[in-house]
Design an enzyme around this catalytic site. Sequence first.
Site, PDB file in Angstrom:
ATOM      1  N   LYS A  52       0.841  -1.189   0.000  1.00 51.08           N
ATOM      2  CA  LYS A  52       0.000   0.000   0.000  1.00 51.08           C
ATOM      3  C   LYS A  52       0.881   1.245   0.000  1.00 51.08           C
ATOM      4  O   LYS A  52       1.618   1.499   0.950  1.00 51.08           O
ATOM      5  CB  LYS A  52      -0.901   0.036   1.234  1.00 51.08           C
ATOM      6  N   GLY A 100      -5.599   3.073  -0.491  1.00 50.88           N
ATOM      7  CA  GLY A 100      -6.600   3.451   0.504  1.00 50.88           C
ATOM      8  C   GLY A 100      -5.975   4.078   1.727  1.00 50.88           C
ATOM      9  O   GLY A 100      -4.757   4.306   1.779  1.00 50.88           O
ATOM     10  N   GLY A 140      -4.714   4.731   5.642  1.00 49.74           N
ATOM     11  CA  GLY A 140      -3.910   3.939   6.573  1.00 49.74           C
ATOM     12  C   GLY A 140      -4.766   3.205   7.583  1.00 49.74           C
ATOM     13  O   GLY A 140      -4.547   2.023   7.864  1.00 49.74           O
ATOM     14  N   GLY A 182      -4.461   0.084   5.295  1.00 48.36           N
ATOM     15  CA  GLY A 182      -3.170  -0.234   5.926  1.00 48.36           C
ATOM     16  C   GLY A 182      -3.385  -1.142   7.133  1.00 48.36           C
ATOM     17  O   GLY A 182      -2.699  -2.153   7.303  1.00 48.36           O
ATOM     18  N   GLU A 229      10.792   1.941   9.689  1.00 49.83           N
ATOM     19  CA  GLU A 229      11.672   3.090   9.446  1.00 49.83           C
ATOM     20  C   GLU A 229      10.832   4.316   9.717  1.00 49.83           C
ATOM     21  O   GLU A 229       9.888   4.607   8.978  1.00 49.83           O
ATOM     22  CB  GLU A 229      12.192   3.028   8.006  1.00 49.83           C
ATOM     23  N   CYS A 281      13.194  12.037   5.699  1.00 50.71           N
ATOM     24  CA  CYS A 281      13.490  11.668   7.081  1.00 50.71           C
ATOM     25  C   CYS A 281      14.965  11.874   7.424  1.00 50.71           C
ATOM     26  O   CYS A 281      15.340  11.903   8.581  1.00 50.71           O
ATOM     27  CB  CYS A 281      13.071  10.227   7.341  1.00 50.71           C
ATOM     28  N   GLU A 299       9.720  16.375  15.344  1.00 54.55           N
ATOM     29  CA  GLU A 299       9.905  16.305  13.888  1.00 54.55           C
ATOM     30  C   GLU A 299       8.912  17.240  13.193  1.00 54.55           C
ATOM     31  O   GLU A 299       7.697  17.085  13.333  1.00 54.55           O
ATOM     32  CB  GLU A 299       9.692  14.867  13.400  1.00 54.55           C
TER      33      GLU A 299
END
Length: 479
Positions: free
Chosen positions: A173, A204, A206, A210, A248, A282, A383
Amino acid sequence: MNIKNYINGQFENPSSNSWIDNYNPSNGEVYGQIPNSSKEDVEQAYKAAKSAFPSWSQTTLEERSRILIKISELLEANLDRFAEAESKDNGKPVSLAKMVDIPRAASNFRFFGNAITQFASESHESVGQNAVNYTLRQPIGVVGCISPWNLPLYLFTWKIAPAIAAGNCVVAKPSEVTPMTAYLLGEICNEAGLPKGVLNIVHGLGTTTGQAIVEHPNIKAISFTGGTATGAHIAKVAAPMFKKLSLELGGKNPNIIFADCDYDDMLNTTVRSSFANQGQICLCGSRIFVEKTIYEKFKVDFVEKVKNLKVGHPSEKDTNIGALVSKLHLEKVKSYIEIAKEEGATILCGGEEVTVDGFENGYYLQPTVIEVKTDDCRVNQEEIFGPVVTIMPFKTEDNVLEMANKVKYGLSATLWTNNLKRTMRMSNQLQAGIVWVNTWMMRDLRTPFGGVKESGVGREGGFEALRFFTEAKNVCIKY
Ligand code: TXE
């Protein structure tokens, strides 16, 4: 343009016939719809993958390698089409997609197509016991790959290529925010002769699509790149089923600059490591620490260069900074600029939205440099994932090392110095999965890639990825 799921080599509508709008960030307009896939669609994808698995896992390494390399060649042959699609979906400059995203996606297939032919296992003779042990590296079966929006095709293929090279079949996905190039990849896989069902792509949200992949009891491994909060949630859902996980996640990477570095190289690279892809990588160096003796000079030179970056429409050749990926994300990044002001930091440049002529509803933001007073303020700890960096001076190596490590993340770190002993001391002690010295984001696909602390678990890249997508089985034969 509407897109479809890619299941068993066919393009399918979602079973519920439910759709999600897809936005073009450069003008804020809806330009297509994507499937809002349900659990049933994931199940259909799983079944296709399962029925393709036995024969794909028995395909010779030469044959798998040939198909992966063919996919790579077809991506290269379709570079312009893919780069334009990526830019339209994500807001990144077309030039960047052409130079980095799509070529790197092609490299992923070429690299793992070659790597699988070199992926050897070990044998151990149990001396004096008349026995020999050898290790089989067997594919897991059906695996799930879930990827984010910042480097859409690049990170999608970074998972899929090793998964299928190792003999698995995949339910994948891409991010619902940037699904287009994953959709186009389906066509290329068919053209390259990838057998039906080896790769299945379900589009679709998450929290539904997901989540259904992560919850599926027979999808035994999940490779995920995305936010830290999502990673923690996935780990919780997957734990009772003992799934293999590669996560990750986010980063808040230090960029540490000593006075003895090659100044011009450092300055140019620091502009890139701060703002490439609108700062939505990232690995971006979002916390800049500069040795006190050169701090004032750096501040002036850096701000001058940043002010010269052109924010503009992604398709214009001279655009350095395109649009942020979504309205929601733009609002999140802007909220951090407000937090910085409340925290008493100084905005040295940027901080405002940009109106691009003809594209007034696009999500554009000036590249922003924030001078912080202390390292523990929120803008220096959380972040932001946009074109925003913080800068502050440091006095000593110990002082900067402590600040660099004092965040919950540990993905990458960049160090600028020509002092060898300091390089060795610092790279040993920096809490990060990747340390770059006098460079940034130089990638060699053989190296392990991933983070420590809340930047994730597991490593991607090279044989690490092939190990993740296989189970080691020890066979002991007594003779
Ligand atoms: O990521 P999400 P978002 C960081 C960045 C960003 C924040 C949130 O700070 O602001 O994360 O971004 C899927 N089960 N990074 O919200 O939600 C989702 O559909 C299974 C860092 O966009 O983590 C998408 O395909 N899957 C980063 C993928 O996870 C789920 C890259 C990532 O989305 C799911 C992107 C669930 N319950 C954002 N919920 C990096 N490390 O490069 C969502 N997803």
